[in-house]
Scaffold this motif. Structure first.
Motif, mmCIF file in Angstrom:
data_model
loop_
_atom_site.group_PDB
_atom_site.id
_atom_site.type_symbol
_atom_site.label_atom_id
_atom_site.label_comp_id
_atom_site.label_asym_id
_atom_site.label_seq_id
_atom_site.Cartn_x
_atom_site.Cartn_y
_atom_site.Cartn_z
ATOM 1 N N CYS A 226 0.832 -1.209 0.000
ATOM 2 C CA CYS A 226 0.000 0.000 0.000
ATOM 3 C C CYS A 226 0.862 1.252 0.000
ATOM 4 N N ALA A 227 1.887 1.246 0.848
ATOM 5 C CA ALA A 227 2.782 2.402 0.928
ATOM 6 C C ALA A 227 3.533 2.593 -0.385
ATOM 7 N N ALA A 228 3.958 1.488 -0.996
ATOM 8 C CA ALA A 228 4.705 1.573 -2.257
ATOM 9 C C ALA A 228 3.863 2.214 -3.356
ATOM 10 N N VAL A 229 2.609 1.766 -3.478
ATOM 11 C CA VAL A 229 1.733 2.315 -4.517
ATOM 12 C C VAL A 229 1.387 3.771 -4.207
ATOM 13 N N ALA A 230 1.027 4.054 -2.955
ATOM 14 C CA ALA A 230 0.622 5.414 -2.584
ATOM 15 C C ALA A 230 1.763 6.412 -2.763
ATOM 16 N N LEU A 231 2.956 6.049 -2.328
ATOM 17 C CA LEU A 231 4.097 6.965 -2.445
ATOM 18 C C LEU A 231 4.482 7.180 -3.901
ATOM 19 N N SER A 232 4.381 6.138 -4.715
ATOM 20 C CA SER A 232 4.725 6.311 -6.134
ATOM 21 C C SER A 232 3.735 7.255 -6.823
ATOM 22 N N ILE A 233 2.473 7.237 -6.359
ATOM 23 C CA ILE A 233 1.471 8.163 -6.910
ATOM 24 C C ILE A 233 1.732 9.589 -6.429
ATOM 25 N N LEU A 234 1.939 9.736 -5.130
ATOM 26 C CA LEU A 234 2.137 11.072 -4.559
ATOM 27 C C LEU A 234 3.437 11.704 -5.038
ATOM 28 N N GLU A 235 4.481 10.879 -5.186
ATOM 29 C CA GLU A 235 5.779 11.400 -5.624
ATOM 30 C C GLU A 235 5.915 11.413 -7.150
ATOM 31 N N LYS A 236 4.900 10.816 -7.839
ATOM 32 C CA LYS A 236 4.922 10.728 -9.309
ATOM 33 C C LYS A 236 6.208 10.083 -9.800
ATOM 34 N N ASN A 237 6.505 8.927 -9.175
ATOM 35 C CA ASN A 237 7.763 8.233 -9.477
ATOM 36 C C ASN A 237 7.547 6.728 -9.312
ATOM 37 N N ASN A 238 7.447 6.005 -10.428
ATOM 38 C CA ASN A 238 7.219 4.558 -10.372
ATOM 39 C C ASN A 238 8.404 3.783 -9.826
ATOM 40 N N TYR A 239 9.583 4.386 -9.870
ATOM 41 C CA TYR A 239 10.778 3.716 -9.342
ATOM 42 C C TYR A 239 10.624 3.427 -7.851
ATOM 43 N N ILE A 240 9.885 4.273 -7.149
ATOM 44 C CA ILE A 240 9.673 4.075 -5.708
ATOM 45 C C ILE A 240 8.954 2.757 -5.451
ATOM 46 N N GLN A 241 7.928 2.485 -6.230
ATOM 47 C CA GLN A 241 7.187 1.240 -6.050
ATOM 48 C C GLN A 241 8.072 0.032 -6.329
ATOM 49 N N GLU A 242 8.830 0.087 -7.392
ATOM 50 C CA GLU A 242 9.718 -1.022 -7.740
ATOM 51 C C GLU A 242 10.741 -1.274 -6.641
ATOM 52 N N THR A 243 11.295 -0.210 -6.084
ATOM 53 C CA THR A 243 12.332 -0.339 -5.058
ATOM 54 C C THR A 243 11.775 -0.887 -3.751
#
Length: 298
Positions: A226-243
Motif C-alpha cells: 500500500c505504501a509503495a503504490v501510494a508513495l509512487s502516486i504522490l511522488e509521481k515516481n514509479n521507481y519508488i514502487q519497484e524499489t
C-alpha cells in the motif's frame, strides 16, 4: 491500513501450587463410600507439595531470539539488506504507520522493510490501539492538517490518483494502518482522530505479491505494498514502487524455497470450492462470504 501475559512453552516445567493435589487417575481416586485415603498417599502429597515449593525459586531463562540485523530487522542468517536501496529513497511525503501492537513481533511483518527503505524523518511508526490528543499531540496535529490523507477503503474514500488532480492543496502526509483487516477496522472506527483527514483508497489492478500470508480478497495488499503504490502516486515516481517491493519479493521467495506455501485468498478459495471450513451459521458472516464469492466489495 494493533497486555502481555507470560507464556509457558510446552517444554517448561509445571510448578504446582503448594498444598494442592494433581488431578487423580481412576486408580488414584479416594474411596467414595465411607473409605479414607491411605496415610501413605497423604504423606506423598505433603512431600510433593514441599518439593514443589522450591520450583518457584528457580530462575526463569528467557527464550533466546536469533540475532537480528539492525537495519532490516530480519534474522542475520536471512538478512535482506542486499535487496534494500543503497541509500534511503528521496521523498517529500511524510508517512505515518499506525501499527496494531499484535503486528510488532510478527516474524514476517513488512513494516521494518518499508522503514529501512525510507529516511527516518519521513517514516514514523506509532504503535497502539487508541490514540487521542492527550496521548499523542503530534499525531493529533498531523490529523488536523488540511494536507494530510489517511489510506483506508470505504464508500466515502476518494480514489487517490483522482483526488490529487483536483485537490487545491497537494498532500504532504499520508497515514496507513498496519494490522489485520479486523484490527485496522477497529483502529479506524474507534479513533475519532483518524476520521479528520481526507480518506482515500487505491484503485489498482495489481495483485498482492505477499503470497506467504493469506488475504481476504485478491485485491488486498500488504502495508508495504500500500505504501509503495501510494508513495509512487504522490511522488509521481514509479521507481519508488519497484524499489520498495524488491525486499518483499525476496522475503517471499526465500520463505517459499524453505518450505512455506503460497497462501491463496479467502475469495479465491470460496470461488473455487476449496474453502476448508464449513460455512458460518451467523447471517452477517454468511453474507460476507457470499459477497466474497460474488466479488462484491465489502
Amino acid at each position: 491500513m494493533e497486555q502481555h501475559q507470560e507464556a509457558r512453552t510446552p517444554g517448561d516445567p509445571v510448578a504446582w501450587l503448594p498444598g494442592t493435589l494433581r488431578s487423580q487417575t481412576p486408580e488414584e481416586e479416594e474411596p467414595r463410600l465411607g473409605g479414607s485415603a491411605p496415610a501413605a498417599s497423604v504423606l506423598d502429597a505433603e512431600a510433593y507439595g514441599a518439593s514443589a515449593d522450591g520450583l518457584w525459586e528457580l530462575p526463569v531463562e528467557p527464550a533466546e531470539r536469533r540475532p537480528e540485523c539492525s537495519h532490516c530487522s530480519r534474522p542475520q542468517k536471512v538478512c535482506l539488506c542486499p535487496f534494500l536501496p543503497a541509500h534511503p529513497l528521496h521523498i517529500s511525503t511524510y508517512l505515518y504507520i499506525i501499527q496494531h501492537p499484535a503486528e510488532e513481533n510478527k516474524v514476517l511483518r513488512t513494516v521494518p522493510l518499508l522503514a529501512a527503505c525510507l529516511p527516518k524523518d519521513k517514516c514514523k511508526i506509532k504503535i497502539g490501539r487508541r490514540f487521542s490528543e492527550e496521548r499523542d499531540p503530534e499525531l493529533s496535529t498531523i490529523c488536523r492538517k488540511s494536507d494530510t490523507l489517511i489510506l483506508y477503503p470505504g464508500a466515502e474514500a476518494a480514489n487517490l490518483e483522482e483526488f490529487i488532480l483536483d485537490s487545491p492543496v497537494y498532500p504532504s502526509t499520508i497515514i496507513i494502518i498496519d494490522g489485520t483487516w479486523s484490527q485496522a477496522k477497529d483502529i479506524f472506527y474507534k479513533n475519532s482522530l483518524f476520521r479528520l483527514p481526507k480518506q482515500v483508497q487505491l484503485k489498482t489492478s495489481i495483485s498482492s505479491q505477499y503470497v506467504i500470508r493469506a488475504q481476504p480478497t485478491n485485491r488486498c495488499l500488504s502495508t508495504l505494498e500500500c505504501a509503495a503504490v501510494a508513495l509512487s502516486i504522490l511522488e509521481k515516481n514509479n521507481y519508488i514502487q519497484e524499489t520498495l517491493l524488491r525486499p518483499l519479493q525476496a522475503l517471499c521467495s526465500f520463505q517459499l524455497q524453505h518450505g512455506a506455501q503460497i497462501r491463496l485468498s479467502k475469495e479465491h478459495l470460496l470461488k473455487n470450492g476449496l474453502y476448508p471450513k464449513p460455512m458460518p451459521k451467523n447471517k452477517r458472516k454468511l453474507r460476507k462470504m457470499e459477497l466474497l464469492m460474488n466479488s462484491v466489495k465489502i
